[in-house]
Design a protein around this motif. Structure first.
Motif, PDB file in Angstrom:
ATOM      1  N   VAL A 173       0.805  -1.218   0.000  1.00 46.90           N
ATOM      2  CA  VAL A 173       0.000   0.000   0.000  1.00 46.90           C
ATOM      3  C   VAL A 173       0.842   1.273   0.000  1.00 46.90           C
ATOM      4  O   VAL A 173       0.613   2.160  -0.808  1.00 46.90           O
ATOM      5  CB  VAL A 173      -0.946   0.036   1.230  1.00 46.90           C
ATOM      6  CG1 VAL A 173      -1.869   1.243   1.169  1.00 46.90           C
ATOM      7  CG2 VAL A 173      -1.782  -1.247   1.338  1.00 46.90           C
ATOM      8  N   CYS A 174       1.806   1.389   0.899  1.00 47.05           N
ATOM      9  CA  CYS A 174       2.346   2.703   1.265  1.00 47.05           C
ATOM     10  C   CYS A 174       3.397   3.258   0.315  1.00 47.05           C
ATOM     11  O   CYS A 174       3.651   2.723  -0.745  1.00 47.05           O
ATOM     12  CB  CYS A 174       2.875   2.656   2.686  1.00 47.05           C
ATOM     13  SG  CYS A 174       1.565   2.699   3.925  1.00 47.05           S
ATOM     14  N   ASP A 175       4.060   4.320   0.800  1.00 48.84           N
ATOM     15  CA  ASP A 175       4.765   5.276  -0.042  1.00 48.84           C
ATOM     16  C   ASP A 175       5.693   4.667  -1.087  1.00 48.84           C
ATOM     17  O   ASP A 175       5.475   4.795  -2.279  1.00 48.84           O
ATOM     18  CB  ASP A 175       5.566   6.238   0.845  1.00 48.84           C
ATOM     19  CG  ASP A 175       4.665   7.111   1.704  1.00 48.84           C
ATOM     20  OD1 ASP A 175       3.484   6.771   1.852  1.00 48.84           O
ATOM     21  OD2 ASP A 175       5.140   8.117   2.224  1.00 48.84           O
ATOM     22  N   LYS A 176       6.780   4.045  -0.646  1.00 48.03           N
ATOM     23  CA  LYS A 176       7.730   3.472  -1.591  1.00 48.03           C
ATOM     24  C   LYS A 176       7.373   2.045  -1.970  1.00 48.03           C
ATOM     25  O   LYS A 176       7.924   1.494  -2.914  1.00 48.03           O
ATOM     26  CB  LYS A 176       9.140   3.488  -0.992  1.00 48.03           C
ATOM     27  CG  LYS A 176       9.983   4.679  -1.344  1.00 48.03           C
ATOM     28  CD  LYS A 176       9.402   5.982  -0.911  1.00 48.03           C
ATOM     29  CE  LYS A 176       9.306   6.076   0.581  1.00 48.03           C
ATOM     30  NZ  LYS A 176       8.641   7.320   1.029  1.00 48.03           N
TER      31      LYS A 176
ATOM     32  N   TYR B 142      -4.292  12.741   2.202  1.00 50.93           N
ATOM     33  CA  TYR B 142      -4.010  12.363   0.810  1.00 50.93           C
ATOM     34  C   TYR B 142      -2.529  12.579   0.524  1.00 50.93           C
ATOM     35  O   TYR B 142      -2.120  13.512  -0.162  1.00 50.93           O
ATOM     36  CB  TYR B 142      -4.888  13.161  -0.145  1.00 50.93           C
ATOM     37  CG  TYR B 142      -4.901  12.603  -1.562  1.00 50.93           C
ATOM     38  CD1 TYR B 142      -5.178  11.258  -1.794  1.00 50.93           C
ATOM     39  CD2 TYR B 142      -4.643  13.414  -2.653  1.00 50.93           C
ATOM     40  CE1 TYR B 142      -5.189  10.740  -3.077  1.00 50.93           C
ATOM     41  CE2 TYR B 142      -4.661  12.908  -3.945  1.00 50.93           C
ATOM     42  CZ  TYR B 142      -4.930  11.577  -4.151  1.00 50.93           C
ATOM     43  OH  TYR B 142      -4.936  11.058  -5.428  1.00 50.93           O
ATOM     44  N   GLY B 143      -1.723  11.703   1.110  1.00 51.58           N
ATOM     45  CA  GLY B 143      -0.292  11.726   0.897  1.00 51.58           C
ATOM     46  C   GLY B 143       0.112  10.705  -0.150  1.00 51.58           C
ATOM     47  O   GLY B 143      -0.673  10.292  -0.998  1.00 51.58           O
ATOM     48  N   THR B 144       1.354  10.256  -0.066  1.00 51.18           N
ATOM     49  CA  THR B 144       1.890   9.362  -1.091  1.00 51.18           C
ATOM     50  C   THR B 144       1.183   8.012  -1.095  1.00 51.18           C
ATOM     51  O   THR B 144       0.870   7.468  -2.158  1.00 51.18           O
ATOM     52  CB  THR B 144       3.397   9.170  -0.883  1.00 51.18           C
ATOM     53  OG1 THR B 144       4.014  10.443  -0.753  1.00 51.18           O
ATOM     54  CG2 THR B 144       4.016   8.435  -2.064  1.00 51.18           C
ATOM     55  N   ALA B 145       0.917   7.450   0.087  1.00 55.41           N
ATOM     56  CA  ALA B 145       0.286   6.132   0.149  1.00 55.41           C
ATOM     57  C   ALA B 145      -1.068   6.127  -0.538  1.00 55.41           C
ATOM     58  O   ALA B 145      -1.366   5.252  -1.366  1.00 55.41           O
ATOM     59  CB  ALA B 145       0.139   5.702   1.608  1.00 55.41           C
TER      60      ALA B 145
END
Length: 613
Positions: free
Chosen positions: A163-166, A234-237
Motif C-alpha cells: 500500500v504505502c509510499d515506496k 491524501y499523501g503518497t500512500a
C-alpha cells in the motif's frame, strides 16, 4: 468523448521519445512469454524444491502429477509478493491475505504461494531521523526483493500486496521486470477517521511554539493514527491507490475500502479471481503490455486532478522507465495546464480520504476525466470491461460483490465535476529558472501565497533550521534554502518536520517559503515549497551558489524559481562544497553504510532518482 488535444500530444511525444527503450522492453517481455511455464520447463529437482512445502492436494495440481503418477492438467500457480509487517498500520491487515487468496485459488482449481516478502518502512516513524535517509532508496530495494521473489520462475500470475509510499512503486517496478505475467495489486485500505488532519496540524504548530508539551502532542498524534489502514490524509500512500485505479491494476473500487469492512475480504478474493481469469484468457494482456504510454499518462492525469503527492513526480518517472517509457516533468507540466483539480482532500482541503470515498472517490474522478476526454478510454486493464469498470463503486450484498455507478458528487466541497472544478489547472506545478527545476504542490497553498519574494536564509540541514527557529532567528520574511538533501547527498529524505515551524512563521504574518533539493511528502502543507530542486547542490546544482541575503522569487503562477542576482555576478559565483563532515556523517549509522553505492549511482530527481540504470 474525443481525447483532449494536449493529452493526445503529450502521449504522442512520450511514445516517440520512448520508442527505442519501449521496443527493447517489449522484446524481453515477449521472449519470456514464449517459454513454457517454469513448472514444466525446470528440472525435476528444481520443481520438487519449489513445491516441497505445499499441501499434498496443491502439490499434485501444481506439478500435474498425482500420487499414482497419472499426469493431470497442471493448475495455474499464483505468486504472492507480500509487504506485510505488523509495524505499518497499512500493512498489518495483509498478514491473513495469503490464506484468503490460497483458499479462493483452491476453489477455482488453482494454487498460490507466498513467493516472498519485501521490506516496508514507515516514513511517519522515520521523519526527521537518520532512518529517513533510507526511505527513497527502499523503493529500489523493494523492486529488487520483488524480482528475487518472482525469480523462482514457477508462477503463472502474480498478486502484489502492498500500500504505502515506496512500497507500491517498488512492487510495480519489480513486477514490470516480469512483464510477461498477468498481475493484480491488492491493497488494504485506509484506517477509519480519527482526529481530523486540521486538528492534528494545529497541535503540531502549538508544540512547535512550546504551547503544548509532549504528552498533549503524543495524545493528538495517537488519536490521528489509531488503527489498521493507511493514514487518512491524501499523501503518497493514498495517491498510490488513486494511480493504481487509474491504471486499471486493481479490482475496481478497491482503493479506499477500510480494512474492517466485510466487502474488503470479498475484494481480496476477487483479486484472485481476476488474475486467474487473465491466466485462463486465450490472449491475456500481461502487465508489461498493459502498462503502456497511455496507461502512464492516465496515472499522471489522475495525480494532477486530485492534487496528489509530489513524490510521484519521482516515483512514476521510475515506474515508467521500468516499462521502457521515458517521461519528464515537462510532460507533467503540459498536462497540468489542462487537467482540472477535482478534489479537495487534506492537505488540499479539510476532508480525509474516507470523506473522499463517501463523496464519490476514485470512481467519480475517473468517470469525470474520461467523460471530459482527459484520460485514454481505450486502454487495457486487468478487467475485461476496461477503464469504465473503474468508474464504479463496490459493495457486498448477501456475500456477493456488486458495483454501482458513482453517480453525482455526494459533497461538492470534496469532489466536483470536471465542468465545475476547484481549479482549471492541476494540483502540481513545475517551477524553473536559474536555481534549476523543481515542483510545487500548488493546490495546498493559499492563492495569496502562490508568489513569494524574500531574502534567502541558507541551511545545510533541517536540524539547522529547527535550531534557528527555536532561537527566534526566523521571525521575518524569508525563503529558507535547505540544501545537501538530494539523492546523492543523503538519499533525499522527506523534510516533513519542517512544515510545523514554517507554518507557525506563516501564521505570524511573515512571507515564508521553502526551497530544497530534498523531498516533502504528499502532506507538504500550506507553506509554498519548491522541492526536488534539480540538479541537486551536491551534484553541482545552482542551489550550491545561494548565499544568505540573496533575493529569491518563487512564482507559482508564472512557474518560475529565480535568484534575483546580477547575471554576471551569478555566473562568476563559485559553488559551495558540501561540508566533508556532513557527507561523512550521512553515510554512517542506521544502516546507511549499506546504501553508499545507491547514493553514488542515483540519477537526478527528474530521472526518478533511479539507482539501477
Amino acid at each position: 468523448m474525443t481525447l483532449h488535444t494536449t493529452v493526445a500530444a503529450v502521449t504522442a511525444r512520450i511514445t516517440e521519445r520512448s520508442r527505442p527503450t519501449r521496443q527493447a522492453y517489449l522484446q524481453q517481455v515477449d521472449a519470456a512469454a514464449s517459454k513454457d511455464p517454469g513448472a514444466q520447463r525446470l528440472g525435476c529437482a528444481n520443481v520438487a524444491h519449489a513445491f516441497a512445502a505445499m499441501p499434498e492436494g496443491d502439490k499434485s495440481r501444481a506439478t500435474a502429477l498425482d500420487k499414482i503418477k497419472v499426469v493431470a492438467p497442471r493448475a495455474p500457480n499464483i505468486g504472492i509478493v507480500n509487504a506485510y509487517n505488523d509495524m505499518l498500520s497499512a500493512h498489518a491487515p495483509l498478514q491473513h491475505y495469503p490464506d484468503v487468496i490460497k483458499d479462493e485459488a483452491r476453489k477455482l482449481g488453482a494454487t498460490a504461494q507466498v513467493a516472498g516478502g519485501v521490506p516496508a518502512m514507515c516514513d511517519g516513524v522515520t521523519q526527521g531521523t537518520p532512518g529517513m535517509e533510507l526511505s527513497l532508496f527502499s523503493r529500489d530495494v523493494i523492486a529488487m526483493a520483488t524480482a528475487v521473489s518472482l525469480s523462482h520462475d514457477v508462477f503463472d500470475a502474480a498478486l502484489m500486496l502492498g500500500v504505502c509510499d515506496k512500497i507500491v512503486p517498488g512492487l510495480l517496478i519489480g513486477a514490470l521486470q516480469f512483464g510477461h505475467l498477468p498481475t493484480v495489486f491488492v491493497p488494504a485500505g485506509p484506517m477509519t477517521s480519527g482526529l481530523s488532519n486540521n486538528e492534528k496540524s494545529k497541535v503540531r504548530e502549538q508544540a512547535a511554539q512550546g504551547l503544548v508539551g509532549r504528552p498533549e502532542l503524543l495524545e493528538a498524534e495517537s488519536k490521528a493514527y489509531h488503527g489498521e489502514g493507511t493514514c487518512t490524509f491524501y499523501g503518497t500512500a493514498n495517491s498510490n491507490q488513486m494511480l493504481l485505479e487509474a491504471m486499471g491494476l486493481h479490482v475496481p473500487g478497491t482503493a479506499f475500502i477500510n480494512p474492517g469492512q466485510s466487502v474488503r475480504q470479498e475484494l481480496t478474493r476477487e483479486a484472485a479471481r481476476t488474475v486467474l481469469d487473465l491466466v485462463k484468457a486465450k490472449n491475456f494482456t500481461p502487465i508489461g503490455r498493459l502498462v503502456d504510454e497511455r496507461c502512464i499518462v492516465n496515472a499522471m492525469v489522475a495525480l494532477l486532478a486530485t492534487g496528489g503527492s509530489t513524490n510521484h513526480l519521482i516515483h512514476w518517472v521510475a515506474v515508467a522507465r521500468a516499462a521502457g517509457i521515458v517521461i519528464d516533468w515537462d510532460d507533467f507540466s503540459a498536462l497540468s495546464d489542462v487537467v482540472p483539480l477535482l478534489t479537495r482532500v487534506y492537505p488540499n482541503g479539510s476532508a480525509d480520504v474516507n470523506q473522499f470515498q463517501a463523496a464519490g472517490g476514485p470512481g467519480y474522478v475517473i468517470r469525470e476525466l474520461l467523460d471530459a476526454g482527459l484520460m485514454h478510454a481505450d486502454v487495457l486493464t486487468v478487467r475485461p470491461g476496461g477503464l469504465r469498470e473503474f468508474t464504479r463503486i463496490p459493495s457486498a450484498q448477501d456475500g456477493q460483490l456488486v458495483w454501482h455507478d458513482a453517480g453525482a458528487s455526494k459533497d461538492e466541497s470534496v469532489v466536483r465535476p470536471a465542468s465545475s472544478p476547484f481549479s482549471a489547472t492541476g494540483g502540481l506545478k513545475l517551477l524553473q529558472g536559474n536555481l534549476g527545476r523543481s515542483v510545487i504542490k500548488i493546490s495546498a497553498v493559499p492563492e495569496a501565497l502562490h508568489t513569494i519574494e524574500a531574502p534567502a536564509r541558507v541551511f545545510s540541514s533541517q536540524d539547522e533550521l529547527h535550531a534557528a527557529f527555536k532561537a527566534g532567528e526566523l521571525d521575518r520574511d524569508m525563503v529558507c534554502v535547505v540544501r545537501w538533501q538530494g539523492p546523492q547527498a543523503n538519499g533525499m529524505p522527506e523534510l516533513h518536520k519542517l512544515t510545523p515551524p514554517l507554518a507557525v512563521l506563516q501564521g505570524k504574518g511573515f512571507k515564508v517559503a521553502l526551497v530544497t533539493d530534498g523531498r516533502m511528502s504528499g502532506a507538504s502543507g500550506k507553506v509554498p515549497a519548491a522541492i526536488h530542486v534539480s540538479p541537486e547542490a551536491a551534484a553541482g546544482g545552482p542551489l550550491a551558489k545561494v548565499q544568505d541575503g540573496d533575493l529569491i522569487r518563487l512564482d507559482g503562477v508564472a512557474g518560475t524559481l529565480q535568484v534575483l542576482v546580477n547575471e554576471a555576478e551569478w555566473a562568476a559565483r563559485p559553488l559551495a562544497q558540501m561540508p566533508a563532515e556532513l557527507r561523512a556523517a550521512n553515510g554512517v549509522g542506521m544502516g546507511r553504510e549499506l546504501f553508499a553505492n545507491m547514493r553514488r549511482n542515483a540519477l537526478k530527481a527528474e530521472e526518478g532518482a533511479c539507482t539501477w540504470l
